[in-house]
Motif scaffolding. Structure first.
Motif, PDB file in Angstrom:
ATOM      1  N   ALA A  66       0.849  -1.186   0.000  1.00  0.00           N
ATOM      2  CA  ALA A  66       0.000   0.000   0.000  1.00  0.00           C
ATOM      3  C   ALA A  66       0.889   1.241   0.000  1.00  0.00           C
ATOM      4  CB  ALA A  66      -0.924   0.000   1.212  1.00  0.00           C
ATOM      5  N   VAL A  67       0.642   2.125  -0.930  1.00  0.00           N
ATOM      6  CA  VAL A  67       1.399   3.377  -1.014  1.00  0.00           C
ATOM      7  C   VAL A  67       0.420   4.526  -1.214  1.00  0.00           C
ATOM      8  CG1 VAL A  67       3.509   2.328  -1.925  1.00  0.00           C
ATOM      9  CG2 VAL A  67       1.728   3.074  -3.500  1.00  0.00           C
ATOM     10  N   GLU A  68       0.899   5.718  -0.967  1.00  0.00           N
ATOM     11  CA  GLU A  68       0.128   6.930  -1.230  1.00  0.00           C
ATOM     12  C   GLU A  68       1.053   7.884  -1.957  1.00  0.00           C
ATOM     13  OE1 GLU A  68      -2.392  10.265   1.289  1.00  0.00           O
ATOM     14  OE2 GLU A  68      -2.370   8.163   1.959  1.00  0.00           O
ATOM     15  N   LEU A  69       0.703   8.201  -3.191  1.00  0.00           N
ATOM     16  CA  LEU A  69       1.659   8.976  -3.986  1.00  0.00           C
ATOM     17  C   LEU A  69       0.966   9.886  -4.993  1.00  0.00           C
ATOM     18  CD1 LEU A  69       1.391   7.077  -6.685  1.00  0.00           C
ATOM     19  CD2 LEU A  69       3.174   5.744  -5.595  1.00  0.00           C
ATOM     20  N   ASP A  70       1.727  10.838  -5.467  1.00  0.00           N
ATOM     21  CA  ASP A  70       1.318  11.720  -6.544  1.00  0.00           C
ATOM     22  C   ASP A  70       1.022  10.859  -7.775  1.00  0.00           C
ATOM     23  OD1 ASP A  70       1.446  13.462  -8.840  1.00  0.00           O
ATOM     24  OD2 ASP A  70       2.563  14.925  -7.651  1.00  0.00           O
ATOM     25  N   VAL A  71      -0.093  11.115  -8.435  1.00  0.00           N
ATOM     26  CA  VAL A  71      -0.479  10.273  -9.576  1.00  0.00           C
ATOM     27  C   VAL A  71       0.496  10.378 -10.735  1.00  0.00           C
ATOM     28  CG1 VAL A  71      -2.928  10.320  -8.988  1.00  0.00           C
ATOM     29  CG2 VAL A  71      -1.986  12.107 -10.479  1.00  0.00           C
TER      30      VAL A  71
ATOM     31  N   LEU B  21       3.424   5.025 -15.392  1.00  0.00           N
ATOM     32  CA  LEU B  21       3.013   5.548 -14.096  1.00  0.00           C
ATOM     33  C   LEU B  21       2.573   4.413 -13.180  1.00  0.00           C
ATOM     34  CD1 LEU B  21       0.918   8.631 -15.280  1.00  0.00           C
ATOM     35  CD2 LEU B  21       3.316   8.580 -14.589  1.00  0.00           C
ATOM     36  N   ALA B  22       2.860   4.561 -11.914  1.00  0.00           N
ATOM     37  CA  ALA B  22       2.497   3.518 -10.952  1.00  0.00           C
ATOM     38  C   ALA B  22       0.994   3.291 -10.906  1.00  0.00           C
ATOM     39  CB  ALA B  22       3.026   3.896  -9.562  1.00  0.00           C
ATOM     40  N   VAL B  23       0.207   4.365 -11.040  1.00  0.00           N
ATOM     41  CA  VAL B  23      -1.257   4.233 -10.935  1.00  0.00           C
ATOM     42  C   VAL B  23      -1.841   3.400 -12.071  1.00  0.00           C
ATOM     43  CG1 VAL B  23      -1.559   6.376  -9.654  1.00  0.00           C
ATOM     44  CG2 VAL B  23      -1.579   6.435 -12.154  1.00  0.00           C
ATOM     45  N   MET B  24      -1.073   3.187 -13.126  1.00  0.00           N
ATOM     46  CA  MET B  24      -1.560   2.391 -14.243  1.00  0.00           C
ATOM     47  C   MET B  24      -1.480   0.887 -13.965  1.00  0.00           C
ATOM     48  SD  MET B  24       0.367   4.559 -17.253  1.00  0.00           S
ATOM     49  CE  MET B  24      -0.109   3.446 -18.574  1.00  0.00           C
ATOM     50  N   HIS B  25      -0.871   0.492 -12.842  1.00  0.00           N
ATOM     51  CA  HIS B  25      -0.581  -0.925 -12.626  1.00  0.00           C
ATOM     52  C   HIS B  25      -1.210  -1.496 -11.368  1.00  0.00           C
ATOM     53  CE1 HIS B  25       2.009  -0.965 -16.085  1.00  0.00           C
ATOM     54  NE2 HIS B  25       2.565   0.157 -15.654  1.00  0.00           N
ATOM     55  N   GLU B  26      -2.232  -0.837 -10.871  1.00  0.00           N
ATOM     56  CA  GLU B  26      -2.967  -1.425  -9.763  1.00  0.00           C
ATOM     57  C   GLU B  26      -3.684  -2.675 -10.275  1.00  0.00           C
ATOM     58  OE1 GLU B  26      -5.330   0.215  -5.880  1.00  0.00           O
ATOM     59  OE2 GLU B  26      -5.692   1.222  -7.795  1.00  0.00           O
ATOM     60  N   GLY B  27      -3.494  -3.784  -9.592  1.00  0.00           N
ATOM     61  CA  GLY B  27      -4.097  -5.040 -10.020  1.00  0.00           C
ATOM     62  C   GLY B  27      -3.195  -5.888 -10.887  1.00  0.00           C
ATOM     63  N   ASP B  28      -2.084  -5.325 -11.348  1.00  0.00           N
ATOM     64  CA  ASP B  28      -1.135  -6.095 -12.155  1.00  0.00           C
ATOM     65  C   ASP B  28      -0.169  -6.868 -11.258  1.00  0.00           C
ATOM     66  OD1 ASP B  28      -2.206  -5.196 -14.519  1.00  0.00           O
ATOM     67  OD2 ASP B  28      -0.757  -3.569 -14.774  1.00  0.00           O
ATOM     68  N   GLU B  29       0.439  -7.896 -11.830  1.00  0.00           N
ATOM     69  CA  GLU B  29       1.476  -8.659 -11.132  1.00  0.00           C
ATOM     70  C   GLU B  29       2.831  -8.133 -11.593  1.00  0.00           C
ATOM     71  OE1 GLU B  29       3.039 -10.791  -8.402  1.00  0.00           O
ATOM     72  OE2 GLU B  29       0.899 -11.191  -8.760  1.00  0.00           O
ATOM     73  N   ILE B  30       3.523  -7.448 -10.700  1.00  0.00           N
ATOM     74  CA  ILE B  30       4.807  -6.820 -11.014  1.00  0.00           C
ATOM     75  C   ILE B  30       5.924  -7.673 -10.427  1.00  0.00           C
ATOM     76  CG2 ILE B  30       6.211  -4.744 -10.746  1.00  0.00           C
ATOM     77  CD1 ILE B  30       3.494  -3.233 -10.278  1.00  0.00           C
TER      78      ILE B  30
ATOM     79  N   LEU C 247       6.462   4.264 -12.109  1.00  0.00           N
ATOM     80  CA  LEU C 247       6.620   2.983 -11.408  1.00  0.00           C
ATOM     81  C   LEU C 247       8.049   2.847 -10.883  1.00  0.00           C
ATOM     82  CD1 LEU C 247       5.573   0.218 -10.559  1.00  0.00           C
ATOM     83  CD2 LEU C 247       6.109  -0.615 -12.866  1.00  0.00           C
ATOM     84  N   LEU C 248       9.019   3.318 -11.656  1.00  0.00           N
ATOM     85  CA  LEU C 248      10.417   3.242 -11.223  1.00  0.00           C
ATOM     86  C   LEU C 248      10.642   3.998  -9.925  1.00  0.00           C
ATOM     87  CD1 LEU C 248      13.420   2.605 -11.591  1.00  0.00           C
ATOM     88  CD2 LEU C 248      13.571   4.580 -13.115  1.00  0.00           C
ATOM     89  N   ASP C 249      10.172   5.233  -9.852  1.00  0.00           N
ATOM     90  CA  ASP C 249      10.372   6.025  -8.637  1.00  0.00           C
ATOM     91  C   ASP C 249       9.584   5.452  -7.463  1.00  0.00           C
ATOM     92  OD1 ASP C 249      12.142   7.786  -9.793  1.00  0.00           O
ATOM     93  OD2 ASP C 249      10.616   9.241 -10.362  1.00  0.00           O
ATOM     94  N   THR C 250       8.441   4.858  -7.741  1.00  0.00           N
ATOM     95  CA  THR C 250       7.673   4.223  -6.677  1.00  0.00           C
ATOM     96  C   THR C 250       8.439   3.043  -6.088  1.00  0.00           C
ATOM     97  OG1 THR C 250       5.582   4.861  -7.738  1.00  0.00           O
ATOM     98  CG2 THR C 250       5.488   3.101  -6.104  1.00  0.00           C
ATOM     99  N   LEU C 251       8.992   2.215  -6.962  1.00  0.00           N
ATOM    100  CA  LEU C 251       9.758   1.061  -6.490  1.00  0.00           C
ATOM    101  C   LEU C 251      10.956   1.494  -5.651  1.00  0.00           C
ATOM    102  CD1 LEU C 251       9.762  -1.121  -9.742  1.00  0.00           C
ATOM    103  CD2 LEU C 251       8.511  -1.608  -7.634  1.00  0.00           C
ATOM    104  N   ARG C 252      11.695   2.475  -6.148  1.00  0.00           N
ATOM    105  CA  ARG C 252      12.939   2.861  -5.496  1.00  0.00           C
ATOM    106  C   ARG C 252      12.699   3.757  -4.278  1.00  0.00           C
ATOM    107  NH1 ARG C 252      17.672   2.118  -7.802  1.00  0.00           N
ATOM    108  NH2 ARG C 252      18.490   4.010  -6.823  1.00  0.00           N
ATOM    109  N   ASN C 253      11.880   4.786  -4.446  1.00  0.00           N
ATOM    110  CA  ASN C 253      11.757   5.816  -3.410  1.00  0.00           C
ATOM    111  C   ASN C 253      10.671   5.517  -2.384  1.00  0.00           C
ATOM    112  OD1 ASN C 253      13.726   7.131  -4.907  1.00  0.00           O
ATOM    113  ND2 ASN C 253      12.252   8.407  -6.011  1.00  0.00           N
TER     114      ASN C 253
END
Length: 221
Positions: free
Chosen positions: A64-69, A113-122, A73-79
């Motif tokens: 679960a994350v809360e982020l700017d839309v 963008l990270a918001v594009m991958h909700e529900g995906d298997e990463i 995805l790269l910055d979400t994973l790393r930061n």
């Protein structure tokens, strides 16, 4: 009145007085008017972009994350999640260092963008091993010494895993002699073409190609 200063025949003094008056007008009257829009723009409030709660499934676990839309995805994973195995190279989708798998397909994490991958298997480089047992592509990279500085290696490995899945699915490449065929021999030309989106500044390409061919011939991919 001096003939030189007669209204019909203005002299040098009259011209200088007129020029000085014009300069005072522009200095006092125009400059503040030009500065006003800049001051107004600087003081205008900027609307904040609200953060959005998001749940991402990564390496078999939900996060679960809360982020700017607008966050990639790269910055979400790393930061946001501390998964620094995925590397930031060019940040323009040209080097492949940030390659991850989304629903089994390889993508550049910096271009989505990270918001594009909700529900995906990463799947990231951290999720390829099965406990202490390395993925065959990881093992082949070690056996073939297919890296030098190692910065591009996570992207190379993730890309190779996705590429081998594409081969099994019967996807041709630009190097395939018969694009209608369902099976392709992974010779050096095929591997280099299929991995051309992943760059290695250390130029460890011969060993990278050898490692991928080993993994294709001898283990799961």
């Amino acid at each position: 009145m001096d003939q030189a200063d007669h209204p019909q025949n203005p002299g040098r003094r009259a011209v200088l007085r007129a020029s000085a008056a014009s300069g005072m007008f522009f200095a006092v009257g125009v400059a503040p008017a030009q500065a006003a829009p800049a001051a107004s723009a600087a003081g205008a409030p900027t609307a904040a972009v609200p953060a959005r709660p998001l749940t991402l499934r990564i390496n078999g676990a939900e996060h679960a994350v809360e982020l700017d839309v607008r966050t990639t995805l790269l910055d979400t994973l790393r930061n946001q999640l501390g998964m620094t195995g995925t590397k930031k190279g060019c940040d323009h989708g040209q080097c492949g260092a940030c390659t991850v798998l989304v629903n089994g397909r390889r993508i550049n994490a910096c271009l989505t963008l990270a918001v594009m991958h909700e529900g995906d298997e990463i799947t990231t480089i951290e999720g390829l091993a099965d406990g202490d047992a390395l993925h065959p592509v990881q093992s082949a990279f070690i056996a073939r010494d297919a890296f030098q500085c190692g910065y591009c290696t996570p992207g190379q490995i993730c890309s190779a895993v996705g590429m081998l899945a594409e081969v099994r699915a019967g996807w041709p490449s630009h190097a395939s002699s018969d694009v209608a065929a369902r099976e392709f021999a992974l010779d050096e030309v095929e591997v280099r073409e299929r991995m051309s989106g992943n760059l290695c500044r250390c130029a460890a390409y011969p060993n990278i190609v050898a490692a991928i061919r080993d993994a294709a011939q001898g283990g799961r991919s």
